[in-house]
Design an enzyme around this catalytic site. Sequence first.
Site, PDB file in Angstrom:
ATOM      1  N   TYR A   1      46.873  -6.157  -7.156  1.00 30.24           N
ATOM      2  CA  TYR A   1      47.817  -6.272  -8.441  1.00 30.24           C
ATOM      3  C   TYR A   1      48.459  -7.692  -8.362  1.00 30.24           C
ATOM      4  O   TYR A   1      48.467  -8.474  -9.320  1.00 30.24           O
ATOM      5  CB  TYR A   1      49.010  -5.123  -8.450  1.00 30.24           C
ATOM      6  CG  TYR A   1      48.288  -3.974  -8.384  1.00 30.24           C
ATOM      7  CD1 TYR A   1      47.638  -3.468  -9.782  1.00 30.24           C
ATOM      8  CD2 TYR A   1      48.188  -2.757  -7.580  1.00 30.24           C
ATOM      9  CE1 TYR A   1      47.073  -2.410 -10.016  1.00 30.24           C
ATOM     10  CE2 TYR A   1      47.762  -1.851  -7.854  1.00 30.24           C
ATOM     11  CZ  TYR A   1      47.152  -1.433  -9.049  1.00 30.24           C
ATOM     12  OH  TYR A   1      46.429  -0.204  -9.257  1.00 30.24           O
TER      13      TYR A   1
ATOM     14  N   HIS B   1      51.400  -0.517 -12.721  1.00 29.64           N
ATOM     15  CA  HIS B   1      50.726   0.285 -11.776  1.00 29.64           C
ATOM     16  C   HIS B   1      50.818  -0.274 -10.264  1.00 29.64           C
ATOM     17  O   HIS B   1      50.326   0.637  -9.406  1.00 29.64           O
ATOM     18  CB  HIS B   1      48.747   0.185 -12.062  1.00 29.64           C
ATOM     19  CG  HIS B   1      48.156   1.248 -11.434  1.00 29.64           C
ATOM     20  ND1 HIS B   1      48.572   2.077 -10.568  1.00 29.64           N
ATOM     21  CD2 HIS B   1      46.749   1.533 -11.987  1.00 29.64           C
ATOM     22  CE1 HIS B   1      47.528   3.012 -10.197  1.00 29.64           C
ATOM     23  NE2 HIS B   1      46.559   2.680 -11.193  1.00 29.64           N
TER      24      HIS B   1
ATOM     25  N   SER C   1      37.939   6.596 -12.203  1.00 27.66           N
ATOM     26  CA  SER C   1      38.861   7.422 -11.575  1.00 27.66           C
ATOM     27  C   SER C   1      38.847   8.591 -11.980  1.00 27.66           C
ATOM     28  O   SER C   1      39.069   9.011 -13.260  1.00 27.66           O
ATOM     29  CB  SER C   1      40.405   6.392 -11.788  1.00 27.66           C
ATOM     30  OG  SER C   1      41.373   7.128 -11.027  1.00 27.66           O
TER      31      SER C   1
END
Length: 620
Positions: A90, A329, A542
Amino acid sequence: MPVLDREPSKDLGGGDGLPKLPLPALEDTLDMYLRCMKHLLTEEQFNKTQNVVKQFGAPGGVGKLLQSKLVERRENKANWVYDYWLNDMYLNNRLALPVNSSPAMVFPQQSFRAPIDSLRFAAHLISGVLEYKTLLDSRSLPVDYARGQLAGTPLCMEQYYRLFTSYRLPGPERDTLVAQESSVMPEPEHIIVACKNQFFVLDVVINFRRLNERDLLTQLEKIARMAGSDEEQLPPIGILTSDGRTEWAESRSVLMRESTNRDSLDMIERCMCLVCLDEATGPELSDTTRAMLMLHGGGLAKNGGNRWYDKPMQFVVGADGCCGVVCEHSAFEGIVLVQCTEYLLKYMTGSPSKLVRAASVSELPAPRRLRWKCTPEIHKLLASSADKLQRLVKNLDMDVHKFYDYGKEFIKKQKMSPDAYIQVALQLAYYRCHGRPVSTYESASIRRFREGRVDNIRSATPEALAFVKAMTDGGPSTEKMEMLRGAINAQTKYTILALTGMAIDNHLLGLREIARELKMEKPDIFTDEAHLICNQFILSTSQVPTTVEMFCCYGPVLPNGYGACYNPQSDHIIFCVSSFHESSETRSAVFVKCLVQGLLDMRDLCNKCNSKNIRGVSLL
């Protein structure tokens, strides 16, 4: 041998009593790396990679040195990979958060007949958030236990405590995940309400008393009126947060020159969450349209400026009933988002709206509008951010498909794991669309370990490739069925490796980062072409199961890739497939068509082979 660590279980809430994340043996990871890559490379590429890997893992080689440093790191840290992983996944990523990084949870379509209905819904939702936050603050949220594979293990709860207390601060080269530590006297809590691209401070505690739902509604009505007043319209500063991270960091430093802007930024960065009161966007609100609107707000012309993407939780309440939550996220995984939103939706359906005139704070102070001082330079930055967001809006190719022919009950009857089965179906769909296998990412939770986040299940197994080829080339059903079982077994085995901290991705990342910290020249294993192919996740997948009616969606991670999020229910499966229009290689609708056909073919294969087995038994 892998380095394992089993300690007696103590405080599971924070994760202190959980075992540390194990460190796999170097030989195991290198062997598995070659096995994962062989069928994705040409013979020439693979021979080169084999030599590079052999050299890296040789006695006295660089791999052994790096492994020994990782062993030391594991001794000294609660979780040896956490910081490396967070930065790599990230904080180092420079892409814009909407579509590229932030997933969204899409709530069932609401039917609001009048503007007051959407404000009532928002007030009820905020009440639920405050209830949930009370559970978090008192650390009385029950501990999660693993489901599915290796069910029953307690899981680390740390991520929950970042839901309403963290913030992703943009940086020129790397972002920072800021987590507020609660002090003895926490400041009065507030929520930021976005309405018509304006931002308002909604204090949820006044005179040491939490506002009840009636008071919250009163305050939201005031905000809606204030936002509607034309003479006070301020520029849509929120649009800057939708830009690339480096660009937003630069814009933020320009904003910070003015004390007014510093104060406004401080209020947003310290708030619990955002509630975005969106305007109606148009007549057609299919699942696909709602998913896209959640991910990017429809650009500046719609609700794209009515956001602040750095905040972990942004609850969206559209006047047209398009509702959901967008999440930054880096602070937590999808399952934490699911648990929180399920609590809220159950709270809202289970507890009737409490709009009675309860003991109220007689005269509530009006919510405050956040002010911005905008120079011509800032106006130019706003225009540039709006253009880039518009390109992103136009580029996203989304297809939400509810597959009703069967669900996980049918798959379980075949004595197969529903997740593994769906992963094999995704491999089949990609192969039928593109005629080749590609590196695939499926997130696996490693929360059974202290501070655990995720590792990657590499679903593009050699067994899955053998099965999809057999399905494409023809051949006897019994052979195909055997290959299907082989593919599912291989997928299940790798899933267990990932869940138990024994997959390869985090380990390889750790070795690479240790080399960087030691200021070594990048080892050949990480400059080799195979490593690049290995980390190009053209298929990013996912499983995000829910027990209430809603679904999760996100964008692809590569310009020529697909995002495939799925939600298996007992009698149906929801698929959210995304890609980019700008890629000539991908089309979400075509992928979905191949996926549906593959799922039907797999069902027919199971039925055919099982009926043969049954007939065989009855003849005995």
